[in-house]
Each structure stands twice: as C-alpha cells, then as structure tokens.
Design a protein around this motif. Structure first.
Motif, PDB file in Angstrom:
ATOM      1  N   LEU A  51      -1.121  -0.756 -16.688  1.00  0.00           N
ATOM      2  CA  LEU A  51      -1.822  -1.343 -15.546  1.00  0.00           C
ATOM      3  C   LEU A  51      -0.840  -2.067 -14.638  1.00  0.00           C
ATOM      4  O   LEU A  51      -0.934  -1.970 -13.403  1.00  0.00           O
ATOM      5  CB  LEU A  51      -2.897  -2.303 -16.042  1.00  0.00           C
ATOM      6  N   ALA A  52       0.126  -2.761 -15.217  1.00  0.00           N
ATOM      7  CA  ALA A  52       1.108  -3.511 -14.427  1.00  0.00           C
ATOM      8  C   ALA A  52       1.948  -2.579 -13.562  1.00  0.00           C
ATOM      9  O   ALA A  52       2.262  -2.911 -12.411  1.00  0.00           O
ATOM     10  CB  ALA A  52       2.003  -4.337 -15.340  1.00  0.00           C
ATOM     11  N   VAL A  53       2.312  -1.402 -14.077  1.00  0.00           N
ATOM     12  CA  VAL A  53       3.094  -0.447 -13.294  1.00  0.00           C
ATOM     13  C   VAL A  53       2.316  -0.047 -12.039  1.00  0.00           C
ATOM     14  O   VAL A  53       2.861  -0.022 -10.933  1.00  0.00           O
ATOM     15  CB  VAL A  53       3.434   0.804 -14.137  1.00  0.00           C
ATOM     16  N   ASN A  54       1.044   0.260 -12.200  1.00  0.00           N
ATOM     17  CA  ASN A  54       0.204   0.672 -11.080  1.00  0.00           C
ATOM     18  C   ASN A  54       0.022  -0.461 -10.070  1.00  0.00           C
ATOM     19  O   ASN A  54       0.207  -0.278  -8.868  1.00  0.00           O
ATOM     20  CB  ASN A  54      -1.144   1.139 -11.631  1.00  0.00           C
ATOM     21  N   VAL A  55      -0.333  -1.624 -10.568  1.00  0.00           N
ATOM     22  CA  VAL A  55      -0.602  -2.769  -9.692  1.00  0.00           C
ATOM     23  C   VAL A  55       0.664  -3.200  -8.951  1.00  0.00           C
ATOM     24  O   VAL A  55       0.635  -3.491  -7.744  1.00  0.00           O
ATOM     25  CB  VAL A  55      -1.185  -3.937 -10.505  1.00  0.00           C
ATOM     26  N   ASN A  56       1.785  -3.229  -9.656  1.00  0.00           N
ATOM     27  CA  ASN A  56       3.028  -3.688  -9.031  1.00  0.00           C
ATOM     28  C   ASN A  56       3.524  -2.713  -7.964  1.00  0.00           C
ATOM     29  O   ASN A  56       4.054  -3.136  -6.927  1.00  0.00           O
ATOM     30  CB  ASN A  56       4.112  -3.887 -10.092  1.00  0.00           C
ATOM     31  N   GLN A  57       3.374  -1.400  -8.197  1.00  0.00           N
ATOM     32  CA  GLN A  57       3.773  -0.431  -7.181  1.00  0.00           C
ATOM     33  C   GLN A  57       2.952  -0.619  -5.917  1.00  0.00           C
ATOM     34  O   GLN A  57       3.493  -0.628  -4.808  1.00  0.00           O
ATOM     35  CB  GLN A  57       3.599   0.984  -7.724  1.00  0.00           C
ATOM     36  N   ARG A  58       1.658  -0.761  -6.063  1.00  0.00           N
ATOM     37  CA  ARG A  58       0.792  -0.933  -4.891  1.00  0.00           C
ATOM     38  C   ARG A  58       1.105  -2.229  -4.153  1.00  0.00           C
ATOM     39  O   ARG A  58       1.140  -2.265  -2.920  1.00  0.00           O
ATOM     40  CB  ARG A  58      -0.664  -0.886  -5.327  1.00  0.00           C
ATOM     41  N   ALA A  59       1.348  -3.295  -4.883  1.00  0.00           N
ATOM     42  CA  ALA A  59       1.686  -4.574  -4.248  1.00  0.00           C
ATOM     43  C   ALA A  59       2.997  -4.477  -3.485  1.00  0.00           C
ATOM     44  O   ALA A  59       3.138  -5.035  -2.382  1.00  0.00           O
ATOM     45  CB  ALA A  59       1.761  -5.679  -5.305  1.00  0.00           C
ATOM     46  N   LEU A  60       3.969  -3.765  -4.048  1.00  0.00           N
ATOM     47  CA  LEU A  60       5.246  -3.566  -3.366  1.00  0.00           C
ATOM     48  C   LEU A  60       5.044  -2.814  -2.055  1.00  0.00           C
ATOM     49  O   LEU A  60       5.636  -3.172  -1.026  1.00  0.00           O
ATOM     50  CB  LEU A  60       6.197  -2.794  -4.273  1.00  0.00           C
ATOM     51  N   LEU A  61       4.211  -1.785  -2.069  1.00  0.00           N
ATOM     52  CA  LEU A  61       3.980  -1.012  -0.853  1.00  0.00           C
ATOM     53  C   LEU A  61       3.327  -1.859   0.226  1.00  0.00           C
ATOM     54  O   LEU A  61       3.646  -1.716   1.410  1.00  0.00           O
ATOM     55  CB  LEU A  61       3.110   0.204  -1.177  1.00  0.00           C
ATOM     56  N   VAL A  62       2.422  -2.737  -0.160  1.00  0.00           N
ATOM     57  CA  VAL A  62       1.781  -3.626   0.815  1.00  0.00           C
ATOM     58  C   VAL A  62       2.810  -4.576   1.420  1.00  0.00           C
ATOM     59  O   VAL A  62       2.853  -4.786   2.638  1.00  0.00           O
ATOM     60  CB  VAL A  62       0.630  -4.403   0.158  1.00  0.00           C
ATOM     61  N   ARG A  63       3.663  -5.149   0.569  1.00  0.00           N
ATOM     62  CA  ARG A  63       4.675  -6.094   1.061  1.00  0.00           C
ATOM     63  C   ARG A  63       5.666  -5.430   2.008  1.00  0.00           C
ATOM     64  O   ARG A  63       6.101  -6.031   2.997  1.00  0.00           O
ATOM     65  CB  ARG A  63       5.434  -6.719  -0.109  1.00  0.00           C
ATOM     66  N   GLU A  64       6.041  -4.187   1.716  1.00  0.00           N
ATOM     67  CA  GLU A  64       7.106  -3.526   2.465  1.00  0.00           C
ATOM     68  C   GLU A  64       6.601  -2.646   3.604  1.00  0.00           C
ATOM     69  O   GLU A  64       7.411  -2.081   4.346  1.00  0.00           O
ATOM     70  CB  GLU A  64       7.941  -2.664   1.505  1.00  0.00           C
ATOM     71  N   HIS A  65       5.290  -2.533   3.746  1.00  0.00           N
ATOM     72  CA  HIS A  65       4.742  -1.611   4.738  1.00  0.00           C
ATOM     73  C   HIS A  65       5.222  -1.950   6.151  1.00  0.00           C
ATOM     74  O   HIS A  65       5.141  -3.095   6.595  1.00  0.00           O
ATOM     75  CB  HIS A  65       3.212  -1.658   4.707  1.00  0.00           C
ATOM     76  N   GLY A  66       5.741  -0.948   6.839  1.00  0.00           N
ATOM     77  CA  GLY A  66       6.161  -1.106   8.218  1.00  0.00           C
ATOM     78  C   GLY A  66       7.544  -1.694   8.409  1.00  0.00           C
ATOM     79  O   GLY A  66       8.014  -1.807   9.546  1.00  0.00           O
ATOM     80  N   LYS A  67       8.237  -2.021   7.321  1.00  0.00           N
ATOM     81  CA  LYS A  67       9.547  -2.658   7.438  1.00  0.00           C
ATOM     82  C   LYS A  67      10.703  -1.669   7.550  1.00  0.00           C
ATOM     83  O   LYS A  67      11.801  -2.054   7.937  1.00  0.00           O
ATOM     84  CB  LYS A  67       9.795  -3.590   6.244  1.00  0.00           C
ATOM     85  N   SER A  68      10.455  -0.410   7.217  1.00  0.00           N
ATOM     86  CA  SER A  68      11.566   0.545   7.159  1.00  0.00           C
ATOM     87  C   SER A  68      11.554   1.557   8.296  1.00  0.00           C
ATOM     88  O   SER A  68      12.327   2.512   8.282  1.00  0.00           O
ATOM     89  CB  SER A  68      11.534   1.291   5.821  1.00  0.00           C
ATOM     90  N   GLY A  69      10.717   1.351   9.292  1.00  0.00           N
ATOM     91  CA  GLY A  69      10.700   2.277  10.421  1.00  0.00           C
ATOM     92  C   GLY A  69       9.333   2.371  11.068  1.00  0.00           C
ATOM     93  O   GLY A  69       8.382   1.687  10.675  1.00  0.00           O
ATOM     94  N   HIS A  70       9.238   3.224  12.055  1.00  0.00           N
ATOM     95  CA  HIS A  70       8.002   3.372  12.820  1.00  0.00           C
ATOM     96  C   HIS A  70       6.905   4.002  11.975  1.00  0.00           C
ATOM     97  O   HIS A  70       7.133   4.959  11.234  1.00  0.00           O
ATOM     98  CB  HIS A  70       8.269   4.244  14.050  1.00  0.00           C
TER      99      HIS A  70
END
Length: 232
Positions: A30-49
């Motif tokens: 469960l932690a693998v799934n939750v942590n991946q999704r949380a990372l994507l939310v934090r990093e969304h839009g930071k690496s390009g258009h």
C-alpha cells in the motif's frame, strides 16, 4: 458482459477502492502505491509544459482496438471532441473511470454529436480487453510509444519502488506502453479539442485515483446533464 451502471461521483468510487486496499493490502504494498501517487502530485508541472487551453495538438493518427485508425484532424473536424487518456487495461482505477464515462458522459456527448476517444499507450491487442469487458460504445485507441502523451506533457516515470514492484510480479514495460524497459505511463487526463486541434479544455490528474468528473467536461462543452439531448 457489461459492467454495472456507474453513476455515483468518481471520487466516491475511488475512495471505496482505497478503503478496500487499506483493509486487504500488505502495508508495504500500500505504501508503494500511495507514495508514488503523492510524489506525482508534488512534482506535477515542475518538469515542463503540461497541456492547457489554447495549445495546438500534433496531427496524429492512432490505431484503434477494432483494427482501424482515427486521426485528431478527422475527430475534431466539425466541432469539439473529447479525449480521455488512461493508463492501461488492467488498471483498477481505469476500470472504474471508463465505465463511469460510458454511463455519465457518453450519452450526453452522443446526443450532442460530440465524439469521445479513449487513449492508452498500451498496444491495441491488449487494450481490446477493457473495451470488450465494459462494452464501451466509444472507440479506444493506442498511443503506443507515448508519442501523443509526451507531446502533451502528461507522462510520468515509475519511481524505483513502483518499478521494482512491477518487475517482481513479472511485469514488462513493453506490455504497458510498447517500450522496452521504459516504465512510463500517462497521467489520466481529459482534453477537449476543437477544429484545428486547438485545446478548449484540459484537466490532468497526477493522482490516478482522482480524475475528472463528467459534470466538469459537460460544463466545459456548454452542456448540462439532462439537456444534452436538445443540443445538436
């Protein structure tokens, strides 16, 4: 066999799925799934258009699961079209979202003469399974190699725990996106594109368990639930 009718809010259905996982999954999985999704939310839009209103999509033609092709130019030649990007046929959240759009979005779009195209990078041969299982009445197309999704800036790479979890289960990235050892998928997104492939609405979900509700898409198109049959 068609899945049961899906009319409740997507968020409520996803929350029920999460609660089931919290009860039944090992904590480390469960932690693998939750942590991946949380990372994507934090990093969304930071690496390009990331695709947004006013962008012009590339002129692409995609293969469909039925053996044909569909081009964005033809799809939006006479008015708006709705593109629904999803991860892959075996994705549990996608198996909630697509039947939901089938039941709550597609009827209004069909009445208004607005096409809907579901898109995943998974090879068409594998995608046919989800279209058949849910008897989807709209076409499902393959963006194998993620050409279109990358142009829109909506893809993400698996973090290392997610990659290891997939590999440990015998997973192959090519089975998801047609690419060898490239663990990359699209973030779920709904894009409304008009003539000239101009984006009229875009909503990208970095957390694949929190997707665009049908009412938002209908509102962007100027359609109200129950009134779409009068708009054509």
């Amino acid at each position: 066999m068609t899945s049961s009718v899906s009319t409740g809010p997507l968020r409520a259905q996803f929350r029920a799925l999460e609660e089931e996982r919290e009860r039944t999954w090992p904590p480390e999985a469960l932690a693998v799934n939750v942590n991946q999704r949380a990372l994507l939310v934090r990093e969304h839009g930071k690496s390009g258009h990331v695709v947004q209103e006013g962008d012009v999509l590339p002129s692409v033609t995609l293969p469909t699961v039925e053996g044909g092709t569909v081009s964005l130019d033809d799809l939006a030649e006479n008015g708006p079209a709705v593109l629904v990007f999803f991860r892959f046929a075996g994705c549990p959240a996608c198996n909630i979202a697509l039947p939901h759009y089938r039941d709550t979005l597609w009827p209004e779009l069909k009445s208004a003469g607005i096409p809907l195209l579901a898109i995943s990078p998974q090879p068409a041969s594998a995608l046919s399974e989800i279209a058949t299982r849910h008897e989807l009445p709209f076409p499902v197309a393959s963006d194998t190699g993620l050409e279109l999704a990358r142009e829109l800036g909506i893809t993400y790479r698996f973090d290392e725990p997610s990659r290891q979890a997939a590999v440990s289960k015998g997973g192959k990235s090519a089975a998801l996106n047609g690419l060898d050892d490239v663990w990359e998928l699209p973030k779920p997104a709904v894009v409304v594109v008009g003539p000239g492939r101009v984006v009229q609405f875009a909503d990208v979900s970095p957390d694949w368990m929190d997707r665009t509700e049908s009412d938002r898409v209908l509102a962007a198109l100027g359609l109200n639930r129950g009134e779409a049959s009068h708009a054509a």
